[in-house]
Design a protein around this motif. Structure first.
Motif: not given
Lengths: 145, 442
Positions: A26-32, A119-120, A35
């Motif tokens: 959840t929080v560890g991978t929320r941001v993309d 994404t990066g 998206e």
């Protein structure tokens, strides 16, 4: 070490495994940051990337096989880009098999790589090393492209 | 006479290893000569190689646990039937995996490149294994030596992290690239940690049995190291994915926990001379010899792996052959050495036959060749990784030109690979012969 001490430690570790897993999901991978570029086509492209096992030769974020280049940023790389990728995907090369992909499949791949690109960055070539051994680098979007 | 089931595990394991290494050699030549051996192209060789050598790791570890538990741990197996079912599931799944690769049907996930339906029998087999194991060991009332804890941990965590590695079948995980990669490498990292628990547990068990001294396996230090290892299994995986933009604290936790491995390294170096002198007294025992070799490889690889876990170094080495050096150093240098030791202990123990002088000589020569060549193989990977990293950062050459520059090192890897396979044949010929005689004996 007493048996009860061991039981206590193992219970804590097992519990933290499950808790940490949920936190990561959840929080560890929320941001993309990419998206907005997830589309039906990019989803298809990702599945196709797996079904054709492209990872045997290619990497995304440096992870995968080493026979071909990292594809994370192929869409924005200098001298490459969607048209270049399309040519390779339609014809193959000496080292890359020609998959005889359909027009739709090629578009799906391009949509997927467009997404991965947002994404990066991989590989990271421009970075600063800190005294504690950590590393910082600027995100592409922060550099303005 | 009833035949010991573990012997079949070992026999299939050796078959998987030798064919896996052979395919690895073919794959490495495909790097040097495009189109080499196109009957099985690289895209099929790579997953075949990985799955076969992983099968070797599991078959020996599992077969060993099924044998050692009732024979040496004062318990009787809860079920004697389940290991047979387990073996059958393993073999049928294995054949399905190989067939799917050969037909070009992939799931396309690193390490587990087969279609996800085949994960179902894999999960089932681990449930059976775990059920049998826990039902067996929980009847044991006295304090468990550390290896029983380690095997328990290996089975438990393998099951959960393997299920985790299949979460991608749900769109919530699959469609979000950052989450997908993070969860994938979280599970892959912990999966490797889990099989290491099975294997290191086996190493401690073997030394305990050979020396007939269980003080080490029950010592406080052994348990401290075990808990430290488990903490790393749970938290240190982020070093695989430092460059993936997930939450920054994921990286910091991975980095911080990885550095606790320095304690393990420190302990190794601190006790090095003492432990080595002790082990060398038993160097004539073949199984001990392979365990001593694995200790040397632990020292080399742990140093490398700690270095690669420092972000400031990882940023250079990630995505290069340095990562492969680490993977090969641990799966061949550490895991395979220990597993060979287990084979060399288990087979004479089951068959009640000892290796004769000539056979022992054969194994011994194979031992030295294998370790010597593996060292060059490992160094070649490190150099290939170093130069790739350097050239990628310079950003002057095209991808193909970079590959051309490191080709000589890949050549060393391919040729030493052939030698390693030869050495493995020397090592395995006597035990396989022993198994053959045992199986045909009425």
């Amino acid at each position: 070490m007493k048996l009860n001490t061991k039981r206590f430690i193992i219970s804590i570790l097992i519990a933290s495994f499950f808790i940490y897993s949920v936190v990561i999901y959840t929080v560890g991978t929320r941001v993309d940051k990419g998206e907005k570029w997830i589309t039906e086509q990019s989803r298809q492209g990702k599945l196709l990337f797996q079904k054709k096992n492209c990872i045997a030769c290619h990497q995304i974020y440096g992870l995968g096989g080493f026979m071909g280049p990292d594809l994370t940023n192929v869409i924005s790389a200098l001298g490459k880009g969607p048209d270049f990728a399309k040519v390779i995907l339609s014809n193959g090369t000496e080292r890359m098999p020609n998959y005889h992909l359909s027009e739709n499949e090629i578009d799906a791949f391009i949509a997927f790589f467009t997404y991965t690109d947002k994404t990066g960055i991989s590989p990271v070539k421009d970075f600063n090393i800190n005294y504690n051994g950590t590393v910082n680098w600027k995100d592409k979007n922060e550099k303005g492209n | 006479m009833k035949k010991e089931i573990s012997v079949y595990f070992i026999l299939f394991a050796i078959l998987a290893l030798l064919s896996g290494v052979l395919i690895g050699i073919i794959a490495s030549f495909q790097f040097i000569i495009p189109g080499f051996f196109n009957i099985i192209p690289f895209i099929k060789c790579r997953p075949l190689h990985v799955s076969l050598v992983i099968a070797w790791i599991f078959l020996v570890s599992i077969g060993g646990v099924y044998y050692y538990l009732p024979k040496y741990c004062n318990v009787s197996l809860y079920s004697d039937k389940l290991p047979k079912i387990h073996l059958w599931i393993f073999i049928l799944t294995g054949i399905s995996v190989i067939t799917s690769y050969l037909l070009g049907i992939f799931g396309g996930r690193e390490y587990w490149e087969f279609p996800p339906v085949l994960a179902i029998p894999v999960i089932l087999s681990w449930i059976l294994f775990g059920y049998n194991y826990f039902k067996t060991v929980f009847t044991k009332k006295d304090h468990w030596p550390v290896y029983l804890w380690m095997w328990a941990t290996g089975i438990f965590f393998f099951l959960f992290t393997y299920i985790e590695s299949n979460l991608w079948v749900f769109p919530y995980f699959r469609e979000h690239l950052i989450r997908d990669i993070t969860v994938q490498w979280k599970s892959n990292g912990s999966l490797v940690g889990s099989w290491n628990m099975l294997i290191y547990g086996t190493a401690i068990f073997l030394m305990d049995r050979i020396k007939e001294d269980d003080s080490i396996a029950k010592s406080r230090l052994a348990f401290v190291m075990y808990f430290l290892g488990l903490t790393n299994l749970i938290f240190n995986w982020a070093h695989h994915i430092y460059i993936v933009p997930n939450a920054p604290w994921v990286r910091y936790i991975g980095y911080g926990i990885s550095m606790t491995e320095l304690i393990i390294l420190g302990k190794l170096i601190w006790n090095w001379k003492k432990d080595l002198t002790k082990a060398l007294q038993d160097f004539h025992i073949l199984a001990v010899r392979f365990i001593v070799a694995s200790d040397v490889w632990i020292l080399l690889n742990l140093t490398l792996s700690i270095a690669l876990s420092i972000p400031a170094i990882n940023i250079f080495t990630h995505g290069t052959h340095l990562t492969v050096a680490h993977a090969m150093g641990s799966t061949i240098g550490i895991n395979t050495m220990i597993l060979i030791a287990s084979c060399l202990f288990l087979i004479p123990d089951v068959t009640k036959v000892q290796f004769n002088k000539l056979e022992a000589k054969f194994i011994s020569i194979g031992f030295w060749i294998m370790n010597g060549l593996l060292f060059f193989f490992w160094i070649a990977l490190i150099l290939a990784g170093y130069f790739k990293s350097h050239l990628v950062l310079q950003d002057k050459l095209s991808f193909q030109d970079i590959m051309l520059q490191i080709r000589p090192y890949i050549g060393v890897i391919a040729f030493t690979g052939i030698g390693i396979l030869g050495a493995m044949l020397m090592i395995f010929l006597p035990p396989v012969n022993m198994i053959k005689n045992y199986l045909i004996k009425k």
